[in-house]
Design a protein around this motif. Structure first.
Motif, mmCIF file in Angstrom:
data_model
loop_
_atom_site.group_PDB
_atom_site.id
_atom_site.type_symbol
_atom_site.label_atom_id
_atom_site.label_comp_id
_atom_site.label_asym_id
_atom_site.label_seq_id
_atom_site.Cartn_x
_atom_site.Cartn_y
_atom_site.Cartn_z
ATOM 1 N N THR A 22 -29.370 81.349 8.088
ATOM 2 C CA THR A 22 -29.582 81.379 9.529
ATOM 3 C C THR A 22 -29.626 79.955 10.087
ATOM 4 N N PRO A 23 -29.347 79.787 11.382
ATOM 5 C CA PRO A 23 -29.399 78.456 11.982
ATOM 6 C C PRO A 23 -30.754 77.790 11.735
ATOM 7 N N GLY A 24 -30.728 76.541 11.349
ATOM 8 C CA GLY A 24 -31.965 75.800 11.143
ATOM 9 C C GLY A 24 -32.458 75.801 9.702
ATOM 10 N N VAL A 25 -31.836 76.605 8.856
ATOM 11 C CA VAL A 25 -32.292 76.690 7.471
ATOM 12 C C VAL A 25 -31.898 75.444 6.668
ATOM 13 N N GLY A 26 -30.895 74.726 7.191
ATOM 14 C CA GLY A 26 -30.492 73.475 6.529
ATOM 15 C C GLY A 26 -29.100 73.500 5.936
ATOM 16 N N LYS A 27 -28.227 74.347 6.467
ATOM 17 C CA LYS A 27 -26.878 74.446 5.911
ATOM 18 C C LYS A 27 -26.128 73.121 5.957
ATOM 19 N N SER A 28 -26.143 72.487 7.136
ATOM 20 C CA SER A 28 -25.350 71.258 7.220
ATOM 21 C C SER A 28 -25.965 70.142 6.377
ATOM 22 N N THR A 29 -27.293 70.083 6.356
ATOM 23 C CA THR A 29 -27.966 69.077 5.528
ATOM 24 C C THR A 29 -27.633 69.322 4.055
ATOM 25 N N ARG B 232 -22.154 67.196 12.292
ATOM 26 C CA ARG B 232 -23.312 67.687 11.558
ATOM 27 C C ARG B 232 -23.348 67.133 10.141
ATOM 28 N N ASN C 147 -34.548 76.429 0.480
ATOM 29 C CA ASN C 147 -34.420 75.013 0.868
ATOM 30 C C ASN C 147 -35.753 74.479 1.418
ATOM 31 N N LYS C 148 -35.814 73.193 1.600
ATOM 32 C CA LYS C 148 -36.978 72.499 2.164
ATOM 33 C C LYS C 148 -38.161 72.513 1.203
ATOM 34 N N ASP D 140 -39.975 70.526 -0.236
ATOM 35 C CA ASP D 140 -40.436 69.131 -0.285
ATOM 36 C C ASP D 140 -41.684 68.989 0.576
ATOM 37 N N SER E 262 -34.345 70.935 -2.299
ATOM 38 C CA SER E 262 -34.559 70.170 -1.073
ATOM 39 C C SER E 262 -33.277 69.425 -0.742
ATOM 40 N N ALA E 263 -32.644 69.834 0.344
ATOM 41 C CA ALA E 263 -31.401 69.177 0.744
ATOM 42 C C ALA E 263 -31.687 67.752 1.191
ATOM 43 N N VAL E 264 -32.857 67.536 1.800
ATOM 44 C CA VAL E 264 -33.210 66.209 2.312
ATOM 45 C C VAL E 264 -33.474 65.240 1.159
#
Ligand code: GDP
Length: 337
Positions: free
Chosen positions: A58-65, A103, A196-197, A199, A237-239
């Motif tokens: 879903t939008p905001g989950v971190g796909k582009s990151t 993005r 994701n996330k 971290d 963690s994509a970040v």
């Protein structure tokens, strides 16, 4: 540029040629369709097979990151990575959200990567064909990993799963409600669920969400022939770039296993058959919508059926008779005309 030049440059991996070729397959003009078909025939090469990975969330989950970090990791290892998008919302808004180069600024500048936004089109069926053909072009251009990104809404996942070898679902850390929110259908097509996330303050929650999903996945039937433990849930963690190498190792392991068992080729064969049949259906539907007399008759028969003046199956027979040029008795019009 003529087709010979275009296909030569494409096969040499020229990204501008690839862009042009995708523009060609995205066009619905009849002469472009003919050129696109000729180009696709010309570039077909069974020795150039990418790993096609569907990615949803879903939008905001971190796909582009995620795609940016994952893509950079892969190009760093010598892979060539193409990113395509199927965005049902862009059909409505007329613009594209997914696959937008801004993005993924680092990946967009990477000479080993190619990013193409979603074609804007009103019909999901049309987007499917274009995306499939774009995948084939990316493979011919020597991209060995093709990521097809989509948002977690509607039918786009099923569609993307039918044109990819592996399907990855990206989720955010969250409790039981989150688990309920994921449609069972999506769980069933996912080979890998990445929380994701994972971290900072969200790390522990991500781990417990991962455990919840791992439990839920164990209740699903394992896809025939897949190794133990699949579908699998991992925390990433994509970040921070944590877990991306493991996620890739899992994808490769699954792909190797499927190649060794013949499952890989069988799936691609079944997908090709599906898309062939879908193209025939799509062509018939386009004909139904495009020819005024046919369209009028379709509308009239629809009215007749709605008001009980004709039975659905008899009306369908008449319609098919018109389309296929066979004689069929129409409910309202026994002469068939
Ligand atoms: P998309 O809409 O799915 O493409 O999501 P984005 O990649 O644009 O990310 C949405 C937000 O989540 C942004 O603010 C990102 O910085 C953030 N985000 C993405 N991945 C991670 C991650 O691994 N950890 C954390 N803490 N935030 C992340």
């Amino acid at each position: 540029m003529d087709l010979d030049t275009l296909s030569d440059r494409l096969r040499r991996g020229d990204r501008r040629a690839l862009s042009r070729a995708i523009t060609l397959v995205e066009s619905s003009r009849d002469d472009h369709r003919r050129d696109a078909a000729a180009l696709l025939e010309r570039i077909a090469d069974p020795d150039r097979q990418a790993m096609r990975i569907g990615l949803s969330g879903t939008p905001g989950v971190g796909k582009s990151t995620f795609i940016e970090a994952f893509g950079k990791m892969l190009t760093g290892q010598g892979h060539r990575v193409a990113v395509l998008a199927v965005d049902p919302s862009s059909a409505r808004s007329g613009g594209s959200i997914l696959g937008d180069k801004t993005r993924m600024p680092h990946l967009a500048r990477d000479p080993s990567a190619f990013i193409r936004p979603s074609p804007s089109q009103t019909e999901l069926g049309g987007v499917a064909r274009r995306t499939r053909e774009a995948i084939a072009l990316c493979e011919a251009a020597g991209f060995d990993v093709v990521l097809v990104e989509t948002v977690g809404v509607g039918q786009s996942e099923t569609l993307v799963a039918r044109m990819t070898d592996l399907f990855v679902l990206l989720l955010a850390p969250g409790g039981g409600d989150e688990l309920q929110g994921v449609k069972r259908g999506i769980m069933e097509i996912a080979d890998l669920i990445l929380i994701n996330k994972a971290d900072g303050a969200m790390r522990r929650q991500a781990e417990s969400t991962r455990a919840d999903y791992a439990g839920a996945l164990r209740l699903l039937r394992r896809r025939q022939g897949d190794p133990d433990g699949f579908p699998k849930a991992l925390a990433v963690s994509a970040v921070d770039g944590v877990g991306l190498d493991l996620a890739w190792a899992e994808m490769r392991g699954l792909a190797d296993h499927r190649r060794a068992t013949g499952h890989w080729d069988r799936t691609r064969a079944a997908q090709n058959r599906h898309w062939f049949e879908e193209a025939v259906r799509h062509g018939l539907m386009r004909h139904l919508a495009g020819d005024p007399a046919t369209r009028d008759r379709m509308a009239a028969l629809g009215e007749a059926v709605a008001h009980g003046r004709a039975a659905p199956s008899a009306a369908a027979e008449e319609m098919l008779g018109r389309l296929l040029g066979t004689k069929a008795e129409g409910p309202e019009n026994p002469e068939g005309g």
